[in-house]
Design a protein around this motif. Sequence first.
Motif, mmCIF file in Angstrom:
data_model
loop_
_atom_site.group_PDB
_atom_site.id
_atom_site.type_symbol
_atom_site.label_atom_id
_atom_site.label_comp_id
_atom_site.label_asym_id
_atom_site.label_seq_id
_atom_site.Cartn_x
_atom_site.Cartn_y
_atom_site.Cartn_z
ATOM 1 N N ASN A 74 18.133 -40.077 42.911
ATOM 2 C CA ASN A 74 17.826 -40.400 41.530
ATOM 3 C C ASN A 74 19.031 -40.279 40.621
ATOM 4 O OD1 ASN A 74 15.461 -41.348 40.645
ATOM 5 N ND2 ASN A 74 14.359 -39.417 40.878
ATOM 6 N N ASN A 114 17.308 -31.693 21.900
ATOM 7 C CA ASN A 114 17.461 -31.241 23.281
ATOM 8 C C ASN A 114 18.666 -30.352 23.521
ATOM 9 O OD1 ASN A 114 15.245 -32.787 23.726
ATOM 10 N ND2 ASN A 114 15.965 -33.551 25.689
ATOM 11 N N ILE A 115 19.636 -30.393 22.646
ATOM 12 C CA ILE A 115 20.799 -29.526 22.840
ATOM 13 C C ILE A 115 20.746 -28.355 21.870
ATOM 14 C CG2 ILE A 115 23.308 -29.438 22.983
ATOM 15 C CD1 ILE A 115 22.199 -31.350 24.980
ATOM 16 N N GLY A 139 19.339 -37.325 28.921
ATOM 17 C CA GLY A 139 17.991 -37.263 29.469
ATOM 18 C C GLY A 139 17.934 -36.413 30.732
ATOM 19 N N ARG A 140 19.076 -36.195 31.353
ATOM 20 C CA ARG A 140 19.105 -35.333 32.540
ATOM 21 C C ARG A 140 19.784 -34.002 32.244
ATOM 22 N NH1 ARG A 140 15.743 -35.287 36.405
ATOM 23 N NH2 ARG A 140 17.187 -33.766 37.203
ATOM 24 N N TYR A 141 19.931 -33.695 30.960
ATOM 25 C CA TYR A 141 20.524 -32.399 30.632
ATOM 26 C C TYR A 141 19.472 -31.329 30.837
ATOM 27 C CZ TYR A 141 22.241 -28.504 27.863
ATOM 28 O OH TYR A 141 22.633 -27.264 27.457
ATOM 29 N N THR A 142 19.695 -30.453 31.806
ATOM 30 C CA THR A 142 18.680 -29.447 32.077
ATOM 31 C C THR A 142 19.176 -28.062 31.693
ATOM 32 O OG1 THR A 142 19.473 -29.214 34.325
ATOM 33 C CG2 THR A 142 17.690 -30.763 33.963
ATOM 34 N N GLY A 143 20.235 -28.020 30.936
ATOM 35 C CA GLY A 143 20.765 -26.720 30.528
ATOM 36 C C GLY A 143 19.979 -26.155 29.354
ATOM 37 N N TYR A 144 20.532 -25.113 28.777
ATOM 38 C CA TYR A 144 19.833 -24.426 27.700
ATOM 39 C C TYR A 144 20.077 -25.107 26.361
ATOM 40 C CZ TYR A 144 19.439 -20.836 31.237
ATOM 41 O OH TYR A 144 19.155 -20.173 32.389
ATOM 42 N N ARG A 145 19.157 -24.865 25.445
ATOM 43 C CA ARG A 145 19.375 -25.286 24.067
ATOM 44 C C ARG A 145 19.921 -24.097 23.297
ATOM 45 N NH1 ARG A 145 13.445 -28.183 23.297
ATOM 46 N NH2 ARG A 145 13.647 -29.501 25.125
ATOM 47 N N LEU A 146 20.563 -24.404 22.189
ATOM 48 C CA LEU A 146 21.122 -23.311 21.395
ATOM 49 C C LEU A 146 20.037 -22.324 20.983
ATOM 50 C CD1 LEU A 146 23.782 -24.951 19.080
ATOM 51 C CD2 LEU A 146 24.119 -23.267 20.881
ATOM 52 N N ASP A 164 17.508 -21.493 22.571
ATOM 53 C CA ASP A 164 17.065 -20.651 23.684
ATOM 54 C C ASP A 164 17.770 -19.298 23.659
ATOM 55 O OD1 ASP A 164 15.359 -22.552 24.625
ATOM 56 O OD2 ASP A 164 16.771 -23.392 26.068
ATOM 57 N N LEU A 165 18.992 -19.291 23.119
ATOM 58 C CA LEU A 165 19.755 -18.052 23.048
ATOM 59 C C LEU A 165 18.944 -16.983 22.317
ATOM 60 C CD1 LEU A 165 23.390 -19.125 22.180
ATOM 61 C CD2 LEU A 165 22.588 -18.061 24.278
ATOM 62 N N ARG A 177 15.567 -17.295 21.541
ATOM 63 C CA ARG A 177 14.215 -17.168 22.054
ATOM 64 C C ARG A 177 14.153 -16.219 23.258
ATOM 65 N NH1 ARG A 177 10.454 -22.015 24.556
ATOM 66 N NH2 ARG A 177 8.760 -20.628 25.164
ATOM 67 N N PHE A 178 15.129 -16.353 24.144
ATOM 68 C CA PHE A 178 15.064 -15.586 25.381
ATOM 69 C C PHE A 178 16.023 -14.411 25.384
ATOM 70 C CE2 PHE A 178 13.700 -19.871 26.872
ATOM 71 C CZ PHE A 178 12.401 -19.517 27.212
ATOM 72 N N PHE A 237 26.185 -19.755 27.393
ATOM 73 C CA PHE A 237 24.862 -19.575 27.990
ATOM 74 C C PHE A 237 24.927 -18.730 29.266
ATOM 75 C CE2 PHE A 237 24.442 -23.836 25.911
ATOM 76 C CZ PHE A 237 23.653 -23.382 24.858
ATOM 77 N N LEU A 247 22.144 -16.111 29.821
ATOM 78 C CA LEU A 247 20.832 -16.672 30.153
ATOM 79 C C LEU A 247 20.824 -17.152 31.586
ATOM 80 C CD1 LEU A 247 19.822 -18.721 26.979
ATOM 81 C CD2 LEU A 247 19.026 -16.479 27.696
ATOM 82 N N ALA A 279 14.633 -22.781 30.817
ATOM 83 C CA ALA A 279 14.351 -23.224 29.450
ATOM 84 C C ALA A 279 13.664 -24.581 29.488
ATOM 85 C CB ALA A 279 15.639 -23.277 28.647
ATOM 86 N N ASN A 308 14.415 -27.698 28.707
ATOM 87 C CA ASN A 308 15.019 -28.895 29.309
ATOM 88 C C ASN A 308 14.895 -28.863 30.821
ATOM 89 O OD1 ASN A 308 15.780 -29.958 26.878
ATOM 90 N ND2 ASN A 308 17.799 -29.002 26.910
ATOM 91 N N ALA A 309 15.170 -27.693 31.390
ATOM 92 C CA ALA A 309 15.123 -27.588 32.840
ATOM 93 C C ALA A 309 13.684 -27.722 33.322
ATOM 94 C CB ALA A 309 15.705 -26.245 33.278
ATOM 95 N N ASN A 315 10.761 -9.484 20.498
ATOM 96 C CA ASN A 315 11.868 -9.468 21.433
ATOM 97 C C ASN A 315 12.197 -8.055 21.905
ATOM 98 O OD1 ASN A 315 13.250 -11.761 22.544
ATOM 99 N ND2 ASN A 315 13.381 -12.499 20.447
ATOM 100 N N ILE A 370 9.421 -14.003 29.142
ATOM 101 C CA ILE A 370 9.643 -12.915 28.185
ATOM 102 C C ILE A 370 8.715 -11.753 28.516
ATOM 103 C CG2 ILE A 370 9.482 -12.283 25.750
ATOM 104 C CD1 ILE A 370 10.270 -15.161 25.086
#
Lengths: 514, 312
Positions: A2, A331-332, A488-495, A497-498, A500-501, B2, B5, B12, B14-15, B207, B274
């Motif tokens: 793919n 998405n980013i 569309g295939r970016y599977t990394g983190y979003r800003l 997410d820093l 959130r997680f 990142f 993470l 996340a 996107n993944a 958090n 989380i």
Amino acid sequence: MNLRHLFVLVATLVVIGVSAFTYKVTRLGFPLLPDASSQLWTVEARIEFMRYTPGPAKVALEVPTNPVGFGVLNEHFVSRGYGVSIREEGGRREALWAIRRVQGDQAVYYRLSLFRDQDAKPPRGADAFPPVPELEEPYASALEMVISEVREESADVATFTGTLLRRVRKANADDDVALLLEDAQTPLQRAEVARMLLAGARIPARVLQALPLTSDTRQVAMMPWLAVHNGTQWLYFDPASGEQSLPRDLFIWSWDSASVMSVSGGTGERIEFWVTRKLEDALSVAKRRAASHGSRIVDFSLLDLPLQTQSVYSILIMIPIGALLVVLMRNIVGVRTFGTFLPVLVALAFRESQLISGIILFSTLVAVGLAVRFYLERLHLLLVPRLAAVLIVVVLMMAAVSVLSYRLGLEIGLSVALFPMVILTMVIERMSVVWEERGPGDAIKEGLGSLFVAALVYGVMNIDLIRHVTFVFPEVLLIVLAVVLLLGRYTGYRLTDLRRFRVLTRNPPTPGPD
Amino acid sequence: MFAELRKAGVMALNARNADFIALENPRQLYPAVDNKLLTKALALKHGVPAPELYGALSAPHDIRDLPELVAQHQSFVIKPAHGSGGDGIVVIDSHRKDRYRTCSGRIYSWGELSHHLANMINGQFSLGGHPDQAMVEYRVRFDPVFNTVCYLGVPDIRIIVYRGYPVMSMVRLPTRSSDGKANLHQGALGAGICLATGRTINGVLGNEFIEEHPDTGMAVVGIEIPYWEQMLNMAARCYELTGLGYLGVDLVLDAQRGPLMLELNARPGLNIQIANGRGLISRLERIRQVDAGEKTAEERVTLTQEWFRHAP
């Protein structure tokens, strides 16, 4: 599999986009920057003569064809009462003015506009080898002498010509050449002698008549130039210095040393050349240049559409840029917005209303719409009628804002009509649902996110360079498409997410398998 | 930027969307989870217990049948068949004549309730606003196990099932500040559950890791969840039920009927990481490597309990 498919697709899009783009920039000279200007010269030949008695008169002027290094934008034949015709014959183009009955001072004009065009087709093919001129003594032996000496000191056609011309220049120190030059006074005549000497060596050569193009408006005179064919191409020489060169600003008018103008039925004829340089919009020059190349690319571009449609497309073609920004922001970065592409449409509306007043208008509309929506909620209406009711209220509000602001003398309010009202209605509905279900905090956060992205998209769309490039080079949208496909295939983190997680970056109190 | 993470193995959005949902969950299987009526029918067929359906209202004129449907049941739940995120759900505790009392004490008149139902049928709560159906079903009587650590609301158990293997689980406990809602980012408390033992680990609020419920002051770590094996087996069976490779299974514990499957989710949220204090990626990778051959739900559960055992 793919992914490889995707990369191939992306690479293809980029290659097509980049090559079309480069072709248009380098080959057709489409300007990269907005408001770029190209040099455009207007050359005017003015022929004057006198006819004392009434009678017919005829003027012939050799006019340029396929000038080297330049393209002809247009040409005009101006005269009073003369009939004009063009005659083409053996690579020589002639304009003919004729009149049956005329008397007194006469003037006809020929005007042509030129732009620089390095890719013009080669001027003409090689001439036949010239016969050795038949001269009387002592000229014949002088000719022979000079040729054999120059041949000793040279290796090929180019060096032969150069050496010969240098000898012609220093004629005083050289008896043989001085003898041949004894009747040659003007530079043109001296160039003719040089041509004759080259003919003695059976080298095809032509004495050209050329005009220097100046940067200011002034009268210029024809100067002779020498073209020598070395078997594969024409080489150009300055007959005065002997240097091999063709200055960028030299415009070859005629490939002949014969006078470019002749008048019959008149006396006292003379010709003047005037050159004017002006800077014209580079885009229009590029369009005409592409047309003169026979390139169909302009015929099938947005530039060929009617002006009104062009102005619509100049806006529509920005939408992909906005979409790209939305993809990046969502998405980013991870900004949340109402409706995927609402920010793009709102940004388009901002274009008309300006940013600040646009934001105020948008917020007002949404706030009042929300208030109405909450009121309608108490009436227990069904969903679709309620949406319709909100839509009607939104339209009425927009009309009211326009009328009010017009009364107050604020033009800005009129632009409210461009807000996408159906989409606004959906936003109000969606926002009110989020408001009720998740609380006002989330609703306002998403609303602000939408406004922020809209303002950003507006800012980018307003960059002149980007507007110009997308409109003149729509093929860059293929590159945008490629980038969007890749994202569309970016599977990394979003800003976001820093944030959130962030708890997960600490060690959990209970150890265990990961 | 990142790196932290990534090191924690955090998955996340996107993944999840590109690597798991797009690859493992074919579109045509979505109706089975998006339509809760269909989910319930499938669950019945595959022997996965779920709250009993009293009836479904598909058109506005069906609304008047409601009193008849619930005549035998003092309490019941109304929910949109295509709802998401708990939007539109009304839990009726008791009703008499035309007055319906929710479990939070709000009284709906018949007019208000039928308006709500009409909105639901018109699609206010469905994805994309399509016309919907309203489901009327058994109201779960929650098992008292969570009574000490739950403020109002619904304590529910979420299990992520990857290719039929349960990989992570949590219980979501509403708090006063979440207003009885079970969304972690709205202030609900999440606690990861050890897959092997069924005991809660790592309470997380906002958090921060916590050990006690902010409202009741009782310990949230170390609660033993009854019927845990049965729950895992139910969750694992949902893979055969739907065919979806990446699935969120929501379960509740009924005081009389034991574990019931409430709903399935083809795009389960990521907050479970989380609640567990750890990322999903490494567990998913593990299953990707060993997945081989056909195994029954029970075998998969046994395997997963071996792999993902927390320290006692």
